[in-house]
Design an enzyme around this catalytic site. Structure first.
Site, PDB file in Angstrom:
ATOM      1  N   LEU A 160       0.820  -1.220   0.000  1.00  0.00           N
ATOM      2  CA  LEU A 160       0.000   0.000   0.000  1.00  0.00           C
ATOM      3  C   LEU A 160       0.854   1.271   0.000  1.00  0.00           C
ATOM      4  CD1 LEU A 160      -2.977   1.046   0.458  1.00  0.00           C
ATOM      5  CD2 LEU A 160      -2.400   1.062   2.891  1.00  0.00           C
ATOM      6  N   HIS A 161       0.508   2.225  -0.841  1.00  0.00           N
ATOM      7  CA  HIS A 161       1.201   3.520  -0.816  1.00  0.00           C
ATOM      8  C   HIS A 161       0.273   4.619  -1.330  1.00  0.00           C
ATOM      9  CE1 HIS A 161       1.906   1.529  -4.683  1.00  0.00           C
ATOM     10  NE2 HIS A 161       2.007   2.717  -5.234  1.00  0.00           N
TER      11      HIS A 161
END
Ligand SMILES: [Zn+2]
Length: 167
Positions: free
Chosen positions: A123-124
């Site tokens: 996730l980013h």
């Protein structure tokens, strides 16, 4: 929106070599930036979340806010991680305004490859500074990589900006 990262995605994926092979997994969680962190363009580390410059940016000053823990979906984050993610997104907006003086900022998280995530398994959140009338300019420069020296300078400038904001 077209996918600005596509031309470099394969090269990005092929160049990964850190621990579990994930470009977003760090080897040190110490708040002090290591030499390796600097090389990887990390500019700030919190307790659970960190910030790095995108090596293949949509615009100069394109930051990514990333949980330390390797997980792919926002629903997998603990409450503390979710809270810190938002906290550090806000801090990163301050840093972008300080360094880049943009007229606006795009914020976004792509969940899954179908949604446009280049690296879908960690996730980013993307933060992209924007300037009035820059859309045509960005369409042109999106195909041009920033030279390495420019990225190194940006890393130093942003790391300092985060330090100053935290003081
Ligand atoms: Zn990871």
């Amino acid at each position: 929106m077209q996918n600005m990262w596509a031309p470099w995605r394969m090269e990005y994926i092929l160049s990964k070599k850190e621990n579990n092979g994930c470009v977003f997994c760090l080897n040190s969680f110490n708040p002090e930036l290591t030499e390796e962190d600097e090389k990887r363009l990390v500019v700030y580390k919190g307790g659970r979340v960190f910030v790095m410059l995108n090596r293949y940016p949509y615009a100069a000053g394109h930051l990514m806010v990333i949980p330390f823990r390797h997980c792919m979906d926002i629903t997998e984050l603990s409450e503390e991680e979710r809270n810190e993610l938002m906290e550090i997104i806000s801090l990163s907006c301050k840093a972008i305004r300080r360094v880049c003086r943009p007229d606006g900022i795009n914020m976004g998280i792509n969940l899954g490859k179908a949604a446009g995530a280049g690296i879908a398994d960690h996730l980013h959140a993307h933060l992209v500074p924007r300037w009035e009338g820059d859309s045509q300019f960005i369409a042109v420069v999106a195909d041009v990589r920033l030279i390495p020296e420019r990225l190194e300078t940006m890393q130093k400038t942003f790391a300092l900006a985060f330090k100053e904001i935290m003081d």
